[in-house]
Design a protein around this motif. Structure first.
Motif, short mmCIF file in Angstrom:
data_model
loop_
_atom_site.label_atom_id
_atom_site.label_comp_id
_atom_site.label_asym_id
_atom_site.label_seq_id
_atom_site.Cartn_x
_atom_site.Cartn_y
_atom_site.Cartn_z
N PHE A 60 0.72 -1.33 0.20
CA PHE A 60 0.03 0.07 -0.29
C PHE A 60 0.71 1.26 0.06
CE2 PHE A 60 -2.49 -2.92 2.35
CZ PHE A 60 -3.64 -3.25 1.86
N SER A 62 0.49 5.20 0.75
CA SER A 62 -0.44 6.19 1.48
C SER A 62 0.21 7.73 1.38
CB SER A 62 -0.57 5.85 2.79
OG SER A 62 -1.59 6.46 3.30
N HIS B 47 -7.11 1.54 3.26
CA HIS B 47 -6.30 0.53 2.85
C HIS B 47 -6.63 -0.82 3.85
CE1 HIS B 47 -3.81 4.06 2.17
NE2 HIS B 47 -3.76 4.44 3.25
#
Lengths: 313, 146
Positions: A60, A62, B47
């Motif tokens: 991920f 961010s 997420h």
């Protein structure tokens, strides 16, 4: 219930096998044709936090969300100026997926910025613009009538308005990510982040660079810029393995901003943490050295202005 | 074509079930994990993914000085308690929840801005089963207005 997700995974495998079987059944004598492997281009070679990325893991990236971006600007001493926000009338202009995604991010940052400075009516107007874009992008559930009603009833309660912004952004990004539109979700985030950079650089104007807290905050965005690059590179191909032209175009458009950031030095030391500190909030002790010349900052200002004006046109 | 019809119907049904799993992951993040951020403002980023026992995930983010952050990492009830570490660019482990009773949250602030990596691992359950368990894992960030 315990093995529910396992069953679903298994079901996913059956789907995949079924699709492959159907696909093979429809093919005529093309057995053995190999798929073309295209590797991800490396764009960072120096030792950094991304060094030991394991592509087999779920990764991920961010970026600061529109709400966090607005908060960072406010804490760096920015004052409110409505003139720097994207004109609401522009919402009618956006007709492509890319312009809608980028401007959904841009308007959400503007909305967050107005909210943090208690601009009730402006917040409402910008929420309306984000609702329009989200609906056009097929995310009608992100900001429904109930949300608008809740916003109107709580316009003077900043905490509630911030919670509504956070929730609507979560609704949009979760919808996009779970519907194989990670590329669109990435463009929304990049749009919002660039808007924060634009507001910040515009607010500095011609103020002195040295000892300027806002300039330091902007320079530190170089750390997030490397995440922007990674995030976009990760989305250069869509779920079907086709090249995503919008993402390729966006990467090219970011070249001038990347070049400007390269002239700004941001060095961070390793982090120390006091193991014996029993406070509820841990303090991460480290140092950051920032070196930004007036020329480098002007170049960044110009690059960001040009990029953002291109986005909102 | 007729002979494929039952397969197509079955696949459609299974696809619908899979989409439900995604929707439940979203619901899990929004309704359950977000509660761990009480007292903080959720940044709005999403997420979350379905992970299987033994799988790892990594998240990269820049954290800024002067902000108070809360990191919340939650796994659905089908999974054992999720392990996580926070690591800096020099590979120093700043926090490891295995040394803090497998807590799901960590509150911190930074003296200077830093890129950090969050490493998340779904431990393999001690209970043996035919298939490894899978479930939603969500990583969420909250901050406080200064």
């Amino acid at each position: 219930m315990r093995n529910y997700y396992t069953t679903l995974r298994f079901a996913g495998l059956i789907i995949l096998s079924g699709i492959l079987m159907l696909g093979n059944a429809c093919k005529s004598g093309k057995k053995g044709q190999e798929g073309k492997e295209v590797g991800i281009e490396d764009f960072l070679t120096e030792e950094d936090i991304f060094d030991d990325i394991d592509k087999a893991k779920k990764i991920f990236y961010s970026l600061p969300s529109p709400l966090e971006t607005a908060m960072l600007l406010k804490s760096a001493g920015v004052s409110y100026n409505e003139e720097v926000l994207n004109d609401l009338a522009n919402v009618e202009k956006y007709s492509t997926n890319k312009s809608k995604a980028l401007n959904l991010g841009i308007y959400t940052t503007d909305l967050s910025f107005a909210c943090l400075f208690d601009q009730a009516q402006t917040s409402l107007a910008y929420m309306d613009a984000t609702k329009k874009l989200a609906t056009e992008m097929g995310i009608s559930d992100a900001i429904d009538e109930e949300t608008m009603k809740r916003l109107e009833q709580n316009l003077n309660k900043r905490d509630v308005v911030m919670d509504i912004i956070s929730e609507t952004f979560l609704n949009s990004s979760s919808y996009l990510k779970e519907n194989d539109q990670q590329d669109v979700a990435a463009m929304v985030l990049v749009g919002g982040w660039i808007e924060g950079l634009y507001i910040g650089t515009q607010m500095v104007g011609s103020q002195p660079i040295e000892g300027n807290k806002l300039v330091d905050r902007i320079a530190e965005q170089k750390l997030s810029f490397s995440i922007v690059e990674r995030m976009l590179q990760d989305n250069i191909k869509n779920a079907r393995g086709e090249e995503n032209r919008d993402i390729v175009e966006l990467i090219n458009e970011l070249h001038a901003t990347k070049a400007a950031f390269e002239k700004i030095e941001v060095q961070t030391s390793s982090v120390k943490i006091d193991e014996n500190d029993t406070a509820d909030v841990a303090v991460l002790k480290s140092q950051t050295k920032i070196n930004v010349t007036p020329e480098a900052f002007k170049e960044l200002q110009a690059a960001v202005q040009s990029l953002r004006n291109n986005f909102v046109q | 074509m007729k002979k494929f019809l039952p397969h197509i119907l079955t696949l459609t049904l299974l696809l619908a079930i899979n989409l439900t799993a995604d929707a439940q992951c979203k619901g899990f993040a929004k309704k359950l994990c977000k509660l761990e951020l009480t007292g903080y403002i959720h940044d709005g980023n999403y997420h979350a993914a379905i992970l299987t026992e033994g799988e790892e995930a990594e998240l990269y983010k820049t954290f800024y000085s002067g902000q108070n952050y809360r990191l919340a990492i939650c796994g659905s009830e089908t999974l054992s308690a999720i392990e996580f570490q926070v690591v800096d660019a020099y590979k120093n482990v700043l926090f490891d929840n295995r040394q803090h009773n497998m807590t799901e949250t960590w509150d911190f602030m930074l003296e200077s801005s830093q890129q950090l990596k969050i490493v998340v691992k779904v431990p393999v359950s001690a209970q043996k089963s035919e298939y490894p368990n899978s479930g939603c894992v969500a990583i969420m960030f909250g901050f406080q207005e200064n």
